[in-house]
Design an enzyme around this catalytic site. Sequence first.
Site, PDB file in Angstrom:
ATOM      1  N   VAL A  63       0.836  -1.197   0.000  1.00 43.74           N
ATOM      2  CA  VAL A  63       0.000   0.000   0.000  1.00 43.74           C
ATOM      3  C   VAL A  63       0.869   1.244   0.000  1.00 43.74           C
ATOM      4  O   VAL A  63       1.829   1.353   0.773  1.00 43.74           O
ATOM      5  CB  VAL A  63      -0.927   0.029   1.231  1.00 43.74           C
ATOM      6  CG1 VAL A  63      -1.758   1.310   1.258  1.00 43.74           C
ATOM      7  CG2 VAL A  63      -1.842  -1.192   1.221  1.00 43.74           C
ATOM      8  N   CYS A  64       0.533   2.181  -0.874  1.00 45.05           N
ATOM      9  CA  CYS A  64       1.240   3.463  -0.946  1.00 45.05           C
ATOM     10  C   CYS A  64       0.282   4.551  -0.476  1.00 45.05           C
ATOM     11  O   CYS A  64      -0.640   4.937  -1.197  1.00 45.05           O
ATOM     12  CB  CYS A  64       1.709   3.740  -2.380  1.00 45.05           C
ATOM     13  SG  CYS A  64       2.580   5.307  -2.573  1.00 45.05           S
ATOM     14  N   ILE A  65       0.509   5.032   0.745  1.00 46.28           N
ATOM     15  CA  ILE A  65      -0.339   6.063   1.339  1.00 46.28           C
ATOM     16  C   ILE A  65       0.538   6.916   2.245  1.00 46.28           C
ATOM     17  O   ILE A  65       1.476   6.412   2.872  1.00 46.28           O
ATOM     18  CB  ILE A  65      -1.513   5.416   2.120  1.00 46.28           C
ATOM     19  CG1 ILE A  65      -2.497   6.474   2.593  1.00 46.28           C
ATOM     20  CG2 ILE A  65      -1.010   4.565   3.248  1.00 46.28           C
ATOM     21  CD1 ILE A  65      -3.757   5.875   3.233  1.00 46.28           C
TER      22      ILE A  65
END
Length: 261
Positions: free
Chosen positions: A110-112
Amino acid sequence: MSQTRQMSGVTTSTSHYTSSRVNNSPSMKALQLEYSKLQKEPVEGFTVRLDDDSNLNKWHVGIFGPPDTLYEGGYFKADMEFPTTYPFAPPKVRFLTKMWHPNIYENGEVCISILHPPTEDPQSGEHPSERWNPTQNVRTILMSIISLLNEPNCSSPANVDASVMYRKYKEQKDNEYETIIRRQVNESKLVAEQEGISIPKTLDDYVAPSRAGALGNKNDKKPSYYSSFSNDDDDLGIDDDDDQMADAGGDDDEGSYNDSD
């Protein structure tokens, strides 16, 4: 001492911590308190469990698709891996379920912003305040991810193709994005059925865990989809004093995590 339990089709191995293992590490203490709090006061939309109760640095997560979204009725599995410097450094979150999303890499990571270290990076376009800080926790991470599912950030995508497809979907030019998501949701339902997981079908079911927590959960009754993941506090070596510390500190009690503990 260890034992194996079978609950709703999910088998978990349970082993007891030694007090020295728990108390020597600020990171372990932080994770222990967070895990205990999530078991006592579950939050809507997700469940957590440990595959190996002697290893608090790796959590298994089950995320349920929010009602009235493309992800409604879905069951999405992910792993959270915590560094030894947690909560001063963020964990990594990687979906095990196949996900087609602008902010999820092909390997499931996940890229957040909330999972990015709090360093200056002008090229990212992120303000340092949007990045990780020690007041964040598992609840805020997972709630942010659930929100991200239905509201992707396409300004800095991890999956460019998914981002382009999502834009076309929002502009009502193409429904391929919706088709892919609904297919993945249906596939996830089969996995849930195989694992004996009951997916919340209504908004009331979805918010039931947090509502029960707010009421004190006096009867200690949890939704069926929650019980499949829960472990007893005794399995983690958590006593009543630790629970009281977690309750008194709340979600933002970073003071319990300093090196003096």
